[in-house]
Design an enzyme around this catalytic site. Structure first.
Site, PDB file in Angstrom:
ATOM      1  N   HIS A   1       0.831  -1.221   0.000  1.00  0.00           N
ATOM      2  CA  HIS A   1       0.000   0.000   0.000  1.00  0.00           C
ATOM      3  C   HIS A   1       0.862   1.266   0.000  1.00  0.00           C
ATOM      4  CE1 HIS A   1      -3.880  -2.088   0.879  1.00  0.00           C
ATOM      5  NE2 HIS A   1      -3.079  -2.954   1.467  1.00  0.00           N
TER       6      HIS A   1
ATOM      7  N   ASN B   1     -10.339  -2.849   2.382  1.00  0.00           N
ATOM      8  CA  ASN B   1      -9.994  -2.872   0.952  1.00  0.00           C
ATOM      9  C   ASN B   1     -11.244  -2.620   0.114  1.00  0.00           C
ATOM     10  OD1 ASN B   1      -7.246  -3.365   1.185  1.00  0.00           O
ATOM     11  ND2 ASN B   1      -7.457  -5.586   1.041  1.00  0.00           N
TER      12      ASN B   1
ATOM     13  N   HIS C   1      -4.292   1.182  12.079  1.00  0.00           N
ATOM     14  CA  HIS C   1      -4.102  -0.082  12.798  1.00  0.00           C
ATOM     15  C   HIS C   1      -5.472  -0.717  13.052  1.00  0.00           C
ATOM     16  CE1 HIS C   1      -2.889  -3.127  15.509  1.00  0.00           C
ATOM     17  NE2 HIS C   1      -1.651  -2.666  15.631  1.00  0.00           N
TER      18      HIS C   1
HETATM   19 FE1  HDD Z   1      -2.628  -4.752   5.550  1.00  0.00          FE
HETATM   20  C1  HDD Z   1      -1.153  -1.743   5.165  1.00  0.00           C
HETATM   21  C2  HDD Z   1      -5.602  -3.465   4.347  1.00  0.00           C
HETATM   22  C3  HDD Z   1      -4.041  -7.887   5.614  1.00  0.00           C
HETATM   23  C4  HDD Z   1       0.138  -5.950   7.014  1.00  0.00           C
HETATM   24  N1  HDD Z   1      -3.249  -2.963   4.873  1.00  0.00           N
HETATM   25  C5  HDD Z   1      -2.494  -1.831   4.803  1.00  0.00           C
HETATM   26  C6  HDD Z   1      -3.284  -0.751   4.304  1.00  0.00           C
HETATM   27  C7  HDD Z   1      -4.536  -1.228   4.075  1.00  0.00           C
HETATM   28  C8  HDD Z   1      -4.515  -2.620   4.436  1.00  0.00           C
HETATM   29  C9  HDD Z   1      -5.720  -0.461   3.542  1.00  0.00           C
HETATM   30  C10 HDD Z   1      -2.781   0.661   4.054  1.00  0.00           C
HETATM   31  C11 HDD Z   1      -3.036   1.559   5.229  1.00  0.00           C
HETATM   32  C12 HDD Z   1      -2.570   2.956   4.918  1.00  0.00           C
HETATM   33  O1  HDD Z   1      -3.166   3.584   4.033  1.00  0.00           O
HETATM   34  O2  HDD Z   1      -1.621   3.390   5.555  1.00  0.00           O
HETATM   35  N2  HDD Z   1      -4.438  -5.528   5.003  1.00  0.00           N
HETATM   36  C13 HDD Z   1      -5.553  -4.819   4.621  1.00  0.00           C
HETATM   37  C14 HDD Z   1      -6.680  -5.712   4.554  1.00  0.00           C
HETATM   38  C15 HDD Z   1      -6.241  -6.957   4.902  1.00  0.00           C
HETATM   39  C16 HDD Z   1      -4.834  -6.838   5.198  1.00  0.00           C
HETATM   40  C17 HDD Z   1      -8.086  -5.289   4.177  1.00  0.00           C
HETATM   41  C18 HDD Z   1      -7.002  -8.243   5.008  1.00  0.00           C
HETATM   42  C19 HDD Z   1      -8.250  -8.322   5.253  1.00  0.00           C
HETATM   43  N3  HDD Z   1      -2.054  -6.586   6.153  1.00  0.00           N
HETATM   44  C20 HDD Z   1      -2.794  -7.737   6.135  1.00  0.00           C
HETATM   45  C21 HDD Z   1      -2.056  -8.804   6.797  1.00  0.00           C
HETATM   46  C22 HDD Z   1      -0.872  -8.251   7.217  1.00  0.00           C
HETATM   47  C23 HDD Z   1      -0.889  -6.867   6.800  1.00  0.00           C
HETATM   48  C24 HDD Z   1      -2.545 -10.222   6.983  1.00  0.00           C
HETATM   49  C25 HDD Z   1       0.271  -8.885   7.956  1.00  0.00           C
HETATM   50  C26 HDD Z   1       0.194  -9.938   8.706  1.00  0.00           C
HETATM   51  N4  HDD Z   1      -0.809  -3.990   5.938  1.00  0.00           N
HETATM   52  C27 HDD Z   1       0.168  -4.666   6.590  1.00  0.00           C
HETATM   53  C28 HDD Z   1       1.386  -3.818   6.864  1.00  0.00           C
HETATM   54  C29 HDD Z   1       0.941  -2.435   6.340  1.00  0.00           C
HETATM   55  C30 HDD Z   1      -0.418  -2.724   5.747  1.00  0.00           C
HETATM   56  C31 HDD Z   1       2.669  -4.359   6.322  1.00  0.00           C
HETATM   57  C32 HDD Z   1       1.894  -1.707   5.395  1.00  0.00           C
HETATM   58  C33 HDD Z   1       1.987  -0.303   5.899  1.00  0.00           C
HETATM   59  C34 HDD Z   1       1.293  -0.317   7.168  1.00  0.00           C
HETATM   60  O3  HDD Z   1       0.783  -1.546   7.412  1.00  0.00           O
HETATM   61  O4  HDD Z   1       1.196   0.622   7.926  1.00  0.00           O
HETATM   62  O5  HDD Z   1       1.663  -3.783   8.225  1.00  0.00           O
END
Ligand code: HDD
Length: 727
Positions: free
Chosen positions: A102, A174, A366
């Protein structure tokens, strides 16, 4: 564009010191709070820019920032030049790590107004009737890096920060209601497979490559979200025309402690619309910032995007199943026909960020940021997320104090015992930074439920044994992608077939193509046969028995009529056009809340041969079909002197100068026609050879053109122009 200049600006560099300009009206973010929630007052830029003189970071006024201090004007630079070193050193550290996923995104401020309809199922204060809560939204693609284009085929992030009166609630969803994996421990696997390949770091922001299809064809629980990605949902037209989903099931709790399970939905007032794949690719070449620009322009133009928040509600039963669907399985959706989405409030985005880095780049969401009345369930995907976000943000934002950054500060008093660390902004007094204490008078005190404390629902935990395993109810990986495909209109099915065929044709390893075609055989025989034909492969027989589910027409995005606010109309004209009619059309379009753009052969003022004049917004050289939802040709458009000769036979026409033969306009018109966009001609011959009896093509005068365009735009596209396009 925001008005960045004072009234009547001089084109010369100002010589008299002036106070910094305030932010434009559409970029006034909510007021900055301190880490303890105290209002700092004033404008949020006030700490960044004060007074009229340039200073060092220490506030010392500077006389010269254009020349480094040297031993003579031709001599070496002196190490003692602190201003030089401060300026360059700060610049050297301006970038922070981009998000692991993202990374590419944009954001906006807004407000959420609750209808009160959720009061009976949750005690959350921000969902009580008429409560208004400030929000900040960040939309994103998943795969691309920070500078990648806005319109690849990909899932989109839809994250909303609610600054509620009970603390911050983050909705981190999402634009698709399901996910690739059932357990967060697989997240690094899916992301490694989908990101650019590890050896050459290609392709950027694309799933059409071996490693992605290798993973999803082997790990078949990913097939459902892959189907969504291959559908039109993977190529949204605008951020304003996307749905949002919480994906997981959440638990709501009311004032009496009674619970229910819900799935969150955001429904855009503008309807769900997508690009075509051809258009998405054109956009990536012509305007990488297409969706970012569209959102900012819409807000600045007063066409505030709106989404209704809704919930599907399920009883909180012991097995957490609903109509045979396991509510803990994030690869499954619940069809709206089985559980209707009930609206609970309206979100309006009404202000652009003042500073992209400070707000969009530094915002940190978060899924564990919850408020009283909203709780989680044992979804193993969500449980891993609860760990991941805080962890990644400590690296990305340089330490544990990022919740003190203006965009992340709660809008309520904060009174924690968290202390010190990189980037600490608070000047905490007292020594009682532990509990219990007597030196601080026992402060801060724990709150009760009646004081608004967050208390986890005492949900029973089934006595069980430790295992690394999924329940058997997670085993079916194909019935929902089958349901999705069979719920689509023939046109949408065509798009899905084309998308799979395109993506798999880009895979270099034959075994990966074959394995994915086998997955398609398990989903739907017709889909499989058509994709296999496109790839030149045999269509295999299914290898698993898949239960049939009733189609869910609500999953289709074709059909329906939506408000046309903010939709863009290009009006193409030149000096030979009736410019009085063009002016009248511009006004009529604005009156219908459309956004008209006059497209002319050159910039500035266009004067008509027969009198009248209009201001040109975009020139033939800069305008492109992708920028408009509808195109009107005012005719006649003469061939441009500097344009390449057209291969079009109309060049041989002695009357060619009376027809839109300028190759750039012919290209624009041809693309708009293929993309099923609304097309209008102000005179019968304005459209040249274009078939004026085709669907969605209208010939009308300036007085009635808008009335003809609005119903076409309300339907988004004239899809019936080509009965089955395969496009
Ligand atoms: Fe995630 C970012 C949505 C599963 C780990 N995620 C991130 C963002 C969105 C989502 C919208 C961007 C937020 C922003 O604009 O700063 N993610 C989802 C959805 C998931 C999902 C809808 C499943 C239903 N994500 C998911 C899993 C993991 C992560 C299973 C890890 C175990 N996601 C992350 C992350 C991010 C992230 C790596 C990247 C930047 C951040 O968090 O701050 O931690």
């Amino acid at each position: 564009m925001p008005n960045r200049l004072p009234e009547n600006p001089s084109i010369d560099e100002p010589t008299t010191p002036q106070a910094p300009l305030p932010p434009a009206d559409d970029t006034r973010a909510p007021q900055v709070r301190t880490a303890t929630g105290t209002d700092l007052g004033g404008d949020q830029t006030s700490r960044g820019q004060q007074g009229e003189f340039l200073t060092t970071a220490q506030g010392v006024r500077l006389h010269d920032t254009d020349h480094s201090l040297k031993a003579g004007d031709r001599g070496p630079t002196l190490l003692q030049d602190h201003h030089l070193r401060e300026k360059i050193t700060h610049f050297d550290h301006e970038r922070i790590p981009e998000r692991a996923v993202h990374a590419r995104g944009t954001g906006a401020h807004g407000v959420f107004q609750a209808y009160g309809t959720a009061e009976k199922i949750t005690r959350a204060a921000f969902l009580k009737k008429d409560v208004e809560t400030p929000v900040f939204v960040r939309f994103s693609t998943v795969l691309g890096s920070r500078g990648s284009a806005d319109t690849p085929r990909d899932t989109r992030g839809f994250a909303v920060k609610f600054y509620t009166s009970e603390g911050t609630f983050d909705f981190v969803g999402n634009n698709m209601p399901v996910f690739f994996i059932q357990d967060g421990i697989k997240f690094p696997d899916i992301v490694h497979s989908a990101k650019p390949e590890a050896d050459r770091e290609i392709p950027q922001a694309a799933s059409a490559h071996d490693t992605f299809w290798d993973f999803v064809s082997l790990h078949t629980e990913a097939q459902h979200l892959t189907m969504w990605n291959m559908s039109d949902r993977g190529i949204p037209l605008s951020l304003r025309t996307m749905e949002g989903f919480g994906v997981h099931t959440f638990r709501l709790v009311d004032e009496d402690g009674k619970t229910c399970l819900v799935k969150w939905h955001w429904k855009p007032k503008a309807g769900v619309h997508s690009t075509t794949w051809e258009e998405a690719q054109l956009i990536m070449g012509k305007d990488a910032d297409f969706q970012r620009r569209d959102l900012a322009d819409a807000i600045e133009g007063g066409h505030f995007p709106q989404w209704e928040l809704g919930v599907q509600v399920f009883p909180d039963t012991e097995d957490q199943m609903f109509e045979g669907i396991d509510l803990l399985d994030p690869t499954k959706l619940v069809p709206e026909e089985l559980a209707p989405v009930q609206p609970v409030g309206l979100m309006t985005l009404n202000a652009n960020p003042t500073n992209f880095f400070a707000e969009v780049e530094q915002v940190a969401f978060h899924p564990g940021h919850l408020v009283p009345g909203i709780d989680i369930v044992n979804d193993a995907l969500l449980q891993a997320r609860l760990f991941s976000y805080l962890d990644t943000q400590i690296t990305r934002l340089g330490g544990p104090n990022f919740s003190q950054l203006p965009i992340n500060r709660p809008h309520v008093p904060v009174n924690d015992n968290l202390r010190d660390g990189y980037g600490q902004q608070g000047v905490h007094s007292g020594v009682g930074t532990y509990r219990p204490n007597s030196l601080g008078g026992g402060n801060p005190f724990p709150a009760e439920s009646t004081d608004g404390a967050y208390i986890e629902v005492p949900a029973p935990v089934a006595a069980s044994t430790k295992v690394r395993a999924n329940p058997a109810t997670f085993d079916d990986h194909f019935s929902q992608p089958r349901m999705f495909f069979r719920s689509m209109t023939p046109l949408e099915q065509d798009h899905i077939v084309s998308a799979y065929t395109f993506e798999l044709a880009k895979c270099e390893t034959p075994a990966i193509r074959e394995r994915q075609v086998q997955c398609l055989a398990n989903i739907d025989a017709d889909l499989c046969a058509r994709v296999a034909e496109g790839l030149g492969l045999p269509a295999p027989e299914p290898t698993v028995q898949v239960p049939d589910r009733d189609p869910s027409p609500a999953l289709s995005q074709i059909g329906g009529e939506f408000p046309v606010d903010g939709r863009k109309v290009g009006i193409v004209c030149d000096a030979a056009s009736d410019l009085a009619a063009v002016s009248a059309l511009v006004e009529a379009a604005k009156g219908a809340k459309l956004v008209p753009f006059v497209v002319g052969p050159h910039g500035g003022e266009l004067t008509g041969a027969a009198g009248g004049s209009v201001t040109v917004d975009k020139t033939f050289a800069t305008a492109a079909s992708i920028e408009f939802d509808a195109i009107v040709l005012a005719g006649p458009i003469a061939p441009a002197k500097d344009a390449l000769p057209s291969v079009d036979s109309r060049n041989a026409d002695p009357d060619a100068s009376r027809k839109p033969t300028d190759p750039r306009i012919a290209l624009m018109l041809g693309e708009a026609f293929r993309q099923c966009k609304a097309i209008g001609g102000l005179t019968p011959d304005a459209l040249g050879d274009l078939p004026t009896d085709a669907k969605g093509v209208v010939v009308a005068d300036a007085a009635s053109m808008v009335d003809q365009l609005v119903p076409l735009l309300a339907k988004h596209r004239a899809w019936d122009r080509f009965p089955t396009t395969g496009r």
